[in-house]
Design a protein around this motif. Structure first.
Motif, mmCIF file in Angstrom:
data_model
loop_
_atom_site.group_PDB
_atom_site.id
_atom_site.type_symbol
_atom_site.label_atom_id
_atom_site.label_comp_id
_atom_site.label_asym_id
_atom_site.label_seq_id
_atom_site.Cartn_x
_atom_site.Cartn_y
_atom_site.Cartn_z
ATOM 1 N N ALA A 92 0.816 -1.219 0.000
ATOM 2 C CA ALA A 92 0.000 0.000 0.000
ATOM 3 C C ALA A 92 0.847 1.264 0.000
ATOM 4 O O ALA A 92 0.443 2.295 -0.542
ATOM 5 C CB ALA A 92 -0.927 -0.003 1.212
ATOM 6 N N MET A 93 2.020 1.207 0.603
ATOM 7 C CA MET A 93 2.865 2.393 0.720
ATOM 8 C C MET A 93 3.666 2.690 -0.553
ATOM 9 O O MET A 93 4.232 3.774 -0.682
ATOM 10 C CB MET A 93 3.837 2.228 1.890
ATOM 11 C CG MET A 93 3.192 2.252 3.256
ATOM 12 S SD MET A 93 2.377 3.839 3.618
ATOM 13 C CE MET A 93 3.784 4.952 3.649
ATOM 14 N N MET A 94 3.690 1.773 -1.494
ATOM 15 C CA MET A 94 4.628 1.904 -2.607
ATOM 16 C C MET A 94 4.050 2.488 -3.888
ATOM 17 O O MET A 94 4.808 2.884 -4.775
ATOM 18 C CB MET A 94 5.253 0.537 -2.904
ATOM 19 C CG MET A 94 6.162 0.035 -1.792
ATOM 20 S SD MET A 94 7.042 -1.487 -2.210
ATOM 21 C CE MET A 94 8.106 -0.944 -3.547
ATOM 22 N N PHE A 95 2.714 2.562 -4.022
ATOM 23 C CA PHE A 95 2.122 3.015 -5.274
ATOM 24 C C PHE A 95 0.956 3.966 -5.022
ATOM 25 O O PHE A 95 0.298 3.891 -3.981
ATOM 26 C CB PHE A 95 1.632 1.824 -6.106
ATOM 27 C CG PHE A 95 2.723 0.876 -6.518
ATOM 28 C CD1 PHE A 95 3.384 1.045 -7.731
ATOM 29 C CD2 PHE A 95 3.099 -0.184 -5.696
ATOM 30 C CE1 PHE A 95 4.390 0.169 -8.112
ATOM 31 C CE2 PHE A 95 4.103 -1.058 -6.063
ATOM 32 C CZ PHE A 95 4.752 -0.880 -7.271
ATOM 33 N N THR A 96 0.687 4.861 -6.005
ATOM 34 C CA THR A 96 -0.458 5.775 -5.895
ATOM 35 C C THR A 96 -1.245 5.910 -7.202
ATOM 36 O O THR A 96 -2.228 6.638 -7.259
ATOM 37 C CB THR A 96 -0.005 7.187 -5.468
ATOM 38 O OG1 THR A 96 0.936 7.697 -6.432
ATOM 39 C CG2 THR A 96 0.636 7.173 -4.093
ATOM 40 N N GLY A 97 -0.816 5.216 -8.260
ATOM 41 C CA GLY A 97 -1.464 5.385 -9.559
ATOM 42 C C GLY A 97 -2.936 5.017 -9.552
ATOM 43 O O GLY A 97 -3.772 5.708 -10.141
ATOM 44 N N VAL A 98 -3.279 3.923 -8.854
ATOM 45 C CA VAL A 98 -4.680 3.492 -8.777
ATOM 46 C C VAL A 98 -5.506 4.518 -8.003
ATOM 47 O O VAL A 98 -6.660 4.792 -8.345
ATOM 48 C CB VAL A 98 -4.785 2.097 -8.135
ATOM 49 C CG1 VAL A 98 -6.245 1.720 -7.889
ATOM 50 C CG2 VAL A 98 -4.131 1.044 -9.027
ATOM 51 N N ALA A 99 -4.917 5.097 -6.961
ATOM 52 C CA ALA A 99 -5.623 6.117 -6.170
ATOM 53 C C ALA A 99 -6.008 7.302 -7.044
ATOM 54 O O ALA A 99 -7.113 7.848 -6.937
ATOM 55 C CB ALA A 99 -4.740 6.585 -5.013
ATOM 56 N N LYS A 100 -5.108 7.716 -7.924
ATOM 57 C CA LYS A 100 -5.404 8.851 -8.815
ATOM 58 C C LYS A 100 -6.508 8.489 -9.800
ATOM 59 O O LYS A 100 -7.332 9.340 -10.160
ATOM 60 C CB LYS A 100 -4.132 9.263 -9.565
ATOM 61 C CG LYS A 100 -3.049 9.830 -8.651
ATOM 62 C CD LYS A 100 -1.787 10.175 -9.431
ATOM 63 C CE LYS A 100 -0.697 10.681 -8.494
ATOM 64 N NZ LYS A 100 0.554 10.998 -9.240
ATOM 65 N N THR A 101 -6.536 7.242 -10.243
ATOM 66 C CA THR A 101 -7.601 6.805 -11.150
ATOM 67 C C THR A 101 -8.955 6.829 -10.440
ATOM 68 O O THR A 101 -9.940 7.350 -10.973
ATOM 69 C CB THR A 101 -7.316 5.381 -11.669
ATOM 70 O OG1 THR A 101 -6.093 5.399 -12.417
ATOM 71 C CG2 THR A 101 -8.438 4.887 -12.553
ATOM 72 N N ILE A 102 -9.005 6.272 -9.226
ATOM 73 C CA ILE A 102 -10.246 6.269 -8.444
ATOM 74 C C ILE A 102 -10.723 7.690 -8.192
ATOM 75 O O ILE A 102 -11.905 8.012 -8.296
ATOM 76 C CB ILE A 102 -10.034 5.552 -7.091
ATOM 77 C CG1 ILE A 102 -9.871 4.052 -7.293
ATOM 78 C CG2 ILE A 102 -11.187 5.840 -6.118
ATOM 79 C CD1 ILE A 102 -11.148 3.311 -7.584
ATOM 80 N N GLY A 103 -9.781 8.563 -7.846
ATOM 81 C CA GLY A 103 -10.142 9.923 -7.467
ATOM 82 C C GLY A 103 -10.464 10.849 -8.617
ATOM 83 O O GLY A 103 -11.030 11.925 -8.407
ATOM 84 N N GLY A 104 -10.114 10.487 -9.842
ATOM 85 C CA GLY A 104 -10.307 11.438 -10.926
ATOM 86 C C GLY A 104 -10.989 10.936 -12.177
ATOM 87 O O GLY A 104 -11.416 11.737 -13.007
ATOM 88 N N LYS A 105 -11.120 9.605 -12.351
ATOM 89 C CA LYS A 105 -11.655 9.093 -13.615
ATOM 90 C C LYS A 105 -13.164 8.940 -13.648
ATOM 91 O O LYS A 105 -13.765 8.940 -14.708
ATOM 92 C CB LYS A 105 -10.985 7.760 -13.961
ATOM 93 C CG LYS A 105 -9.648 7.926 -14.675
ATOM 94 C CD LYS A 105 -9.369 6.766 -15.611
ATOM 95 C CE LYS A 105 -8.229 7.084 -16.550
ATOM 96 N NZ LYS A 105 -8.010 6.026 -17.545
ATOM 97 N N VAL A 106 -13.787 8.765 -12.476
ATOM 98 C CA VAL A 106 -15.246 8.648 -12.464
ATOM 99 C C VAL A 106 -15.899 10.009 -12.588
ATOM 100 O O VAL A 106 -16.906 10.189 -13.270
ATOM 101 C CB VAL A 106 -15.723 7.933 -11.182
ATOM 102 C CG1 VAL A 106 -17.247 7.894 -11.110
ATOM 103 C CG2 VAL A 106 -15.172 6.511 -11.136
ATOM 104 N N ALA A 107 -15.317 10.984 -11.921
ATOM 105 C CA ALA A 107 -15.811 12.364 -11.976
ATOM 106 C C ALA A 107 -14.680 13.289 -11.559
ATOM 107 O O ALA A 107 -13.718 12.862 -10.920
ATOM 108 C CB ALA A 107 -17.019 12.551 -11.064
ATOM 109 N N ASP A 108 -14.793 14.562 -11.920
ATOM 110 C CA ASP A 108 -13.802 15.558 -11.527
ATOM 111 C C ASP A 108 -14.244 16.190 -10.209
ATOM 112 O O ASP A 108 -15.211 16.959 -10.185
ATOM 113 C CB ASP A 108 -13.672 16.630 -12.613
ATOM 114 C CG ASP A 108 -12.595 17.665 -12.282
ATOM 115 O OD1 ASP A 108 -11.996 17.571 -11.190
ATOM 116 O OD2 ASP A 108 -12.374 18.559 -13.115
ATOM 117 N N PRO A 109 -13.558 15.892 -9.097
ATOM 118 C CA PRO A 109 -14.021 16.397 -7.799
ATOM 119 C C PRO A 109 -13.985 17.921 -7.690
ATOM 120 O O PRO A 109 -14.756 18.507 -6.927
ATOM 121 C CB PRO A 109 -13.045 15.747 -6.804
ATOM 122 C CG PRO A 109 -11.834 15.403 -7.610
ATOM 123 C CD PRO A 109 -12.354 15.066 -8.968
ATOM 124 N N ALA A 110 -13.112 18.561 -8.471
ATOM 125 C CA ALA A 110 -12.993 20.020 -8.404
ATOM 126 C C ALA A 110 -14.226 20.726 -8.953
ATOM 127 O O ALA A 110 -14.448 21.911 -8.668
ATOM 128 C CB ALA A 110 -11.744 20.473 -9.159
#
Length: 329
Positions: free
Chosen positions: A57-75
């Motif tokens: 969990a500590m070694m990667f963040t690419g999936v987190a960015k996909t979850i946070g930005g690909k379904v909708a733009d939170p901004a």
């Protein structure tokens, strides 16, 4: 939109609760075969899974960015925090229901479905990023197919290689190798699954103007990794029983093939920044390996019930999340 620290704290709490539940819900996926073949004692397997989940969990963040930005733009969402709260409650409810009945459903499907349903109900259809959502759904569909085929082919290869060896000798060797594959599968589980909570927290931070872009803060990575590791340490005995004994009788060579296949598919998706269902990948690998051993050895009725749960998870969590958005906010 400015959001109070109290509300943001609620979001972080719910996201970490989801991650914790995801940990004990999905622990079984990584260690079920090694426990069922007695390659590892249950307590040892859980401690191994917890520690390797944390490291992954500590070694990667690419999936987190996909979850946070690909379904909708939170901004662009005026009520992004409310949507996230409804999303997490819906996903947690579904995870607990399926855990209680011992069904290895997908936490990934639950979260993606709930987020899509929450955005649709809270911000309208135009707020959904259909292209990004389609890519995620495609990955969720293809990954179990790849895992099934991979498990089948790897098991067939192992059968050819060790055809002239005694089953006792082969299984004795693979029982030791299962310790490695259990650790590998737990590591890859952390690289993909823990990032989903990271992504949803980062989504909330951007929606509340606490962050300007989808970059996962270190404290988010650390807290999500810790929550998943703690959840993993609790274990998931109901699902261990389903995965390790009820699909087909697993021997060490089968467990090795399934674990290696599942870990390979999950890590490949992580490198591509795609959130997939670790449950789907591992279960499908077990089904593929079982089919290669003997097609009739697989209890397809149970497999069918698992697959049905996979298909209904997204629409059910989407509907539940949408209702929560309307009822609570």
């Amino acid at each position: 939109m400015e959001t109070s620290m109290l509300v943001l704290g609620l979001v972080v709490f719910l996201a970490l609760a989801f991650d914790f539940i995801n940990g004990f819900h999905d622990t079984a996926n990584a260690i079920a075969t090694s426990v069922s073949t007695r390659a590892l004692k249950p307590r040892t397997a859980i401690l191994l899974a917890a520690s390797m989940n944390f490291v992954g969990a500590m070694m990667f963040t690419g999936v987190a960015k996909t979850i946070g930005g690909k379904v909708a733009d939170p901004a662009t969402l005026d009520n992004g925090i409310q949507i996230v709260i409804a999303t997490l409650i819906a996903a947690i409810i579904w995870n607990l229901v399926t855990w209680w009945f011992g069904i290895p459903s997908s936490s990934s499907h639950a979260l993606i479905g709930a987020l899509a349903g929450g955005v649709f109900a809270g911000a309208g259809s135009d707020a959904l990023n259909y292209g990004g959502f389609r890519d995620i759904i495609l990955a969720l569909i293809l990954s179990p197919l790849i895992a099934f085929i991979g498990g089948y082919l790897i098991m067939q290869l192992l059968k050819v290689i060790f055809a002239k060896r005694s089953p006792h000798t082969v299984n004795k060797g693979f029982r030791s190798m299962q310790i490695f594959t259990a650790a590998l599968q737990s590591f890859t589980h952390g690289t993909n699954d823990a990032q989903k909570a990271m992504g949803i927290i980062t989504f909330a931070l951007v929606a509340s103007d606490r962050l300007q872009e989808m970059e996962v803060p270190f404290w988010v990575k650390l807290s999500a990794a810790t929550a998943m590791a703690l959840g993993t340490s609790v274990g998931g005995w109901k699902i261990i029983k389903t995965m390790g004994t009820k699909i087909f009788k697993i021997e060490p060579i089968n467990g090795f093939a399934a674990d290696f296949t599942g870990a390979s598919v999950i890590f490949g998706a992580t490198l591509l920044h795609l959130p997939i269902s670790t449950t789907h990948a591992i279960t499908s690998a077990i089904l593929g390996v079982g089919s290669a051993k003997r097609f009739s050895a697989v209890k397809w009725s149970l497999a069918g019930r698992i697959v049905i749960t996979w298909f209904i998870t997204i629409p059910i969590t989407a509907l539940l999340s949408g209702l929560l958005v309307k009822l609570l906010f």
